[in-house]
Every structure is written in structure tokens, then in C-alpha cells.
Design a protein around this motif. Structure first.
Motif, PDB file in Angstrom:
ATOM      1  N   UNK A 101       0.825  -1.210   0.000  1.00 42.99           N
ATOM      2  CA  UNK A 101       0.000   0.000   0.000  1.00 42.99           C
ATOM      3  C   UNK A 101       0.858   1.259   0.000  1.00 42.99           C
ATOM      4  N   UNK A 102       1.940   1.223   0.757  1.00 43.76           N
ATOM      5  CA  UNK A 102       2.886   2.336   0.790  1.00 43.76           C
ATOM      6  C   UNK A 102       4.262   1.791   0.399  1.00 43.76           C
ATOM      7  N   UNK A 103       4.665   2.053  -0.822  1.00 44.20           N
ATOM      8  CA  UNK A 103       5.914   1.495  -1.318  1.00 44.20           C
ATOM      9  C   UNK A 103       7.109   2.195  -0.694  1.00 44.20           C
ATOM     10  N   UNK A 104       8.183   1.427  -0.519  1.00 45.67           N
ATOM     11  CA  UNK A 104       9.433   1.972  -0.010  1.00 45.67           C
ATOM     12  C   UNK A 104      10.262   2.542  -1.155  1.00 45.67           C
ATOM     13  N   UNK A 105      11.204   3.387  -0.782  1.00 45.31           N
ATOM     14  CA  UNK A 105      12.230   3.839  -1.721  1.00 45.31           C
ATOM     15  C   UNK A 105      13.443   2.933  -1.522  1.00 45.31           C
ATOM     16  N   UNK A 106      13.646   2.006  -2.443  1.00 48.12           N
ATOM     17  CA  UNK A 106      14.692   0.994  -2.310  1.00 48.12           C
ATOM     18  C   UNK A 106      16.004   1.535  -2.877  1.00 48.12           C
ATOM     19  N   UNK A 107      17.068   1.357  -2.102  1.00 43.65           N
ATOM     20  CA  UNK A 107      18.414   1.772  -2.509  1.00 43.65           C
ATOM     21  C   UNK A 107      19.323   0.550  -2.561  1.00 43.65           C
ATOM     22  N   UNK A 108      20.260   0.569  -3.510  1.00 44.34           N
ATOM     23  CA  UNK A 108      21.356  -0.390  -3.566  1.00 44.34           C
ATOM     24  C   UNK A 108      22.646   0.368  -3.274  1.00 44.34           C
ATOM     25  N   UNK A 109      23.369  -0.001  -2.230  1.00 44.62           N
ATOM     26  CA  UNK A 109      24.667   0.614  -1.940  1.00 44.62           C
ATOM     27  C   UNK A 109      25.759  -0.449  -2.074  1.00 44.62           C
ATOM     28  N   UNK A 110      26.992   0.005  -2.291  1.00 46.02           N
ATOM     29  CA  UNK A 110      28.132  -0.889  -2.546  1.00 46.02           C
ATOM     30  C   UNK A 110      27.862  -1.792  -3.749  1.00 46.02           C
ATOM     31  N   UNK A 111      27.063  -1.298  -4.684  1.00 45.44           N
ATOM     32  CA  UNK A 111      26.697  -2.068  -5.880  1.00 45.44           C
ATOM     33  C   UNK A 111      27.701  -1.720  -6.978  1.00 45.44           C
ATOM     34  N   UNK A 112      28.816  -2.416  -6.988  1.00 48.69           N
ATOM     35  CA  UNK A 112      29.926  -2.107  -7.879  1.00 48.69           C
ATOM     36  C   UNK A 112      29.720  -2.779  -9.231  1.00 48.69           C
ATOM     37  N   UNK A 113      29.994  -2.045 -10.291  1.00 43.64           N
ATOM     38  CA  UNK A 113      29.898  -2.597 -11.635  1.00 43.64           C
ATOM     39  C   UNK A 113      31.016  -3.605 -11.854  1.00 43.64           C
ATOM     40  N   UNK A 114      30.646  -4.775 -12.365  1.00 47.94           N
ATOM     41  CA  UNK A 114      31.611  -5.841 -12.578  1.00 47.94           C
ATOM     42  C   UNK A 114      31.719  -6.819 -11.430  1.00 47.94           C
ATOM     43  N   UNK A 115      31.036  -6.556 -10.312  1.00 41.46           N
ATOM     44  CA  UNK A 115      31.057  -7.489  -9.190  1.00 41.46           C
ATOM     45  C   UNK A 115      30.190  -8.712  -9.497  1.00 41.46           C
ATOM     46  N   UNK A 116      30.275  -9.717  -8.627  1.00 38.97           N
ATOM     47  CA  UNK A 116      29.536 -10.960  -8.853  1.00 38.97           C
ATOM     48  C   UNK A 116      28.035 -10.722  -8.861  1.00 38.97           C
ATOM     49  N   UNK A 117      27.518  -9.988  -7.882  1.00 41.15           N
ATOM     50  CA  UNK A 117      26.080  -9.730  -7.821  1.00 41.15           C
ATOM     51  C   UNK A 117      25.621  -8.859  -8.991  1.00 41.15           C
ATOM     52  N   UNK A 118      26.448  -7.906  -9.406  1.00 41.80           N
ATOM     53  CA  UNK A 118      26.088  -7.041 -10.532  1.00 41.80           C
ATOM     54  C   UNK A 118      26.015  -7.843 -11.827  1.00 41.80           C
ATOM     55  N   UNK A 119      26.982  -8.713 -12.059  1.00 37.10           N
ATOM     56  CA  UNK A 119      26.986  -9.524 -13.281  1.00 37.10           C
ATOM     57  C   UNK A 119      25.762 -10.428 -13.353  1.00 37.10           C
ATOM     58  N   UNK A 120      25.460 -11.104 -12.244  1.00 36.63           N
ATOM     59  CA  UNK A 120      24.332 -12.036 -12.243  1.00 36.63           C
ATOM     60  C   UNK A 120      23.000 -11.299 -12.315  1.00 36.63           C
TER      61      UNK A 120
END
Length: 359
Positions: free
Chosen positions: A182-201
Motif C-alpha cells: 500500500x505504501x511502497x518503499x524507496x529501495x536503494x542499492x549501496x556498494x553495488x559495484x559494476x563488474x562485481x559478482x552480484x552485478x553480473x548475475x
């Protein structure tokens, strides 16, 4: 004589510069050739496994081939190929089921055409592309006026590739659940480095176009660079502090981490290192857990709990979002509830889960 020595010195310096330049080129080319050679050896090994009758998928992506080439153990390579083969079989079965359902719908539509009137189904028109694109209005509203919820992507070094893939799937579920709230959050990604494992996947599983259109705020900056320290509350299952109420003015931080190996104390250690407040959800005080109950919650389940607390401020309603398969029911009112200070109750009310500590 002076001009002759100067000429010899310039020729010598030019020769040294050219030799260094050609040496750097050869080093880069040797790296590329070794990388290509490793992929070619991996393809040959997969073909040998296929000819020997082992379980090998018919098609394999470049990312999976690169991961297979990086595996050194023979047993791990065999297990990875078996996993890829079973996943391909499941996808083929799902494809066959979808084709069967499509053919069944065609047959039913042809049979129903005989009884249709000229004005049939005119009330329910198909939605056009503009209406489909406007479905993200709640997420855009949350990005402007919603409370901040942060996912910290600093756990890549503690995850394997399969855990990173599971993380990306949970992130997609998080965005979907945030859209339904009903009330959406403002979602942030921090430490989201380009080329990292999580970023690639994340880019691979969602495609580049969908990744760029994701209704979240992404940043490679650290947590303290984006938000003030006094507004941060880090959610950690290992924290001794219990979350009693939901504070609309605080920024809640969730670790973007899928831990199938059960590495305890990681999120708590990061919170202490950053010197920020940390709490844990009071799942032990509202739910009954069996002897083999799994208390690990997925990221989308945590978002559901936070959304329910924001809307109702009732822990019993929020705990309904924990799957029933993980617990045996709700506790009675007042049984082992956290104290007003947010600390754990007295020692006589504590549950002892370790056999070694039992009297």
C-alpha cells in the motif's frame, strides 16, 4: 661529437620505448590467448563428458562456460554439469507444458467461436502498452515520497555463484512485493559495484534493458556516504537487540546476502564496524519453532514484514508473512514477549536451542 652522442641517445630511448610498448601488447595478447585457450579446453572437456555418456546439457551459455572453466576440482565440475543438465530438463518440461496449454486454448477458442455473438468480450478490452508501463506508478511514488530501505551489496566475497543467482531472484521478488504494498518503499542499492559478482548475475538474469529500468536507486558508494549514521538501523539476525516497533523516520538496512552455508555474525560484524544501530526481528517471541525449524528469511519475506509493520504496526499481522512450513504456529499473547527496552527477557523465559547447554 656532441650532436652524434645526442643522436645515439635519442635512438636508444626510442628503441627502449618501442620495446616496452611491444612488450605490453604481447602481455595483453598472451592473456587473451590464455583465456580463449581455457574456454576451448572447457568446451572439449564438456564434449568428452557428453560422448562418455554423462549428464551434460545440450546448450550452455558463455557465463556458465566461463564458470565451468574456473572450477579446478573434477568432482565440482561433474556436479555443476549434472545441475545444468537437470535444470535444462526442467525447462524443456515446462516448455512442453506451455505448448500443450497453448494448443488446448486454441482448440477451446475454435469451439467457442461457433457460439460467439458479434459484441462478445467488448467490455474487457486488452490493455495497451501505455497502461502496462503505467503499472510502475507506485514504485515511482515510493522513490519520491517513500521511506528508505537499503540493500547492502558488500557480501559478494562471502557468496558463491549459485548463492548470487538466488540473491538476484530474491531481489526481483522484493521489487514485485514493493509494488504490491500500500505504501511502497524507496529501495536503494549501496556498494553495488559494476563488474562485481552480484552485478553480473543481476544484469544476466534480468537482461540489460530490464536492469536499467529497475525502479530502485543504485549507487557504488558506501552506506555511510549515502545516509547519516544516526538514521541507520541495520537488520541482523545475530543482533542482541530486538526490534519492538517500526520507526518511519529511520533508514532500515538489509544485507543483500544469501547464506546457504550459515556463516554467523557477518551482518552484525559489519554493523559494529560501521558503528550503527542494529536490531533483529522478534520472530522467536511470536512464532513457535520446531526442532528442525529454519529461521532464515528471504529478502522478500523481510520486505513483507516491514511493509506490514508500516501499515498495521502489529507484529502478529507481520509474522503471517513467514511461511507456515518454517514454524508450528503463533505463540499466545504475552508469552516470551520482548521487554519495553528492546532487550531479551529474563533467563528463565529464554529458549535453549543447543543440546550442550541443556541441564
Amino acid at each position: 661529437m656532441y650532436h652524434l652522442l645526442k643522436l645515439v641517445r635519442t635512438i636508444k630511448n626510442k628503441h627502449i620505448y618501442q620495446s616496452r610498448y611491444y612488450c605490453s601488447i604481447t602481455n595483453e595478447s598472451s592473456k587473451e590467448t590464455s583465456y580463449d585457450r581455457g574456454l576451448e579446453e572447457a568446451r572439449e572437456l564438456i564434449e568428452e563428458m557428453r560422448l562418455s555418456g554423462r549428464q551434460v546439457p545440450q546448450q550452455i551459455s558463455d557465463a556458465d562456460l566461463e564458470h565451468f572453466a574456473s572450477i579446478k576440482s573434477k568432482k565440482q565440475r561433474k556436479n555443476f554439469m549434472t545441475f545444468m543438465y537437470r535444470r535444462e530438463c526442467l525447462r524443456l518440461k515446462d516448455k512442453e507444458k506451455r505448448l500443450e496449454k497453448r494448443e488446448q486454448r486454441k482448440i477451446e477458442s475454435e469451439e467457442s467461436k461457433e457460439y460467439e455473438t458479434p459484441l462478445a468480450n467488448t467490455l474487457f478490452l486488452k490493455r495497451n502498452q501505455r497502461i502496462l508501463e503505467s503499472d510502475n506508478w507506485k514504485l515511482s511514488q515510493g522513490m519520491k515520497f517513500g521511506q528508505n530501505v537499503v540493500f547492502d551489496f558488500c557480501y559478494d566475497q562471502y557468496m558463491q555463484r549459485r548463492e548470487a543467482i538466488s540473491l538476484c531472484m530474491q531481489i526481483r521478488y522484493v521489487i514485485h512485493e514493493n509494488k504490491k504494498a500500500k505504501e511502497s518503499f524507496h529501495i536503494h542499492f549501496v556498494n553495488h559495484l559494476e563488474g562485481s559478482l552480484s552485478h553480473k548475475e543481476l544484469v544476466r538474469t534480468t537482461t540489460k534493458d530490464a536492469y536499467n529500468k529497475m525502479m530502485v536507486t543504485m549507487s557504488s558508494q558506501s552506506l555511510l556516504e549515502k545516509f547519516p549514521k544516526e538514521d541507520i538501523i541495520y537488520l541482523s539476525p545475530d543482533s542482541p537487540n530486538i526490534m519492538r516497533t517500526f520507526d518511519d523516520t529511520k533508514t532500515y538496512v538489509i544485507g543483500a546476502f544469501v547464506d546457504k552455508q550459515i556463516q554467523k555474525g557477518l551482518s552484525l560484524g559489519i554493523a559494529k564496524r560501521l558503528n550503527v544501530s542494529h536490531v533483529r526481528l522478534p520472530i522467536d517471541y511470536y512464532l513457535k519453532w520446531g526442532s528442525g525449524g529454519n529461521k532464515n528469511l528471504t529478502l522478500d519475506q523481510v520486505i513483507k514484514i516491514l511493509s506490514a509493520m508500516k501499515e498495521t504496526n502489529d507484529w502478529k499481522e507481520a509474522m503471517k508473512h513467514v511461511p507456515i512450513r518454517k514454524h508450528t504456529g503463533m505463540k499466545t499473547c504475552g508469552q516470551n514477549q520482548p521487554t519495553s527496552s528492546g532487550q531479551e527477557p529474563a533467563a528463565k523465559d529464554n529458549f535453549i536451542f543447543s543440546r550442550a547447554l541443556r541441564p
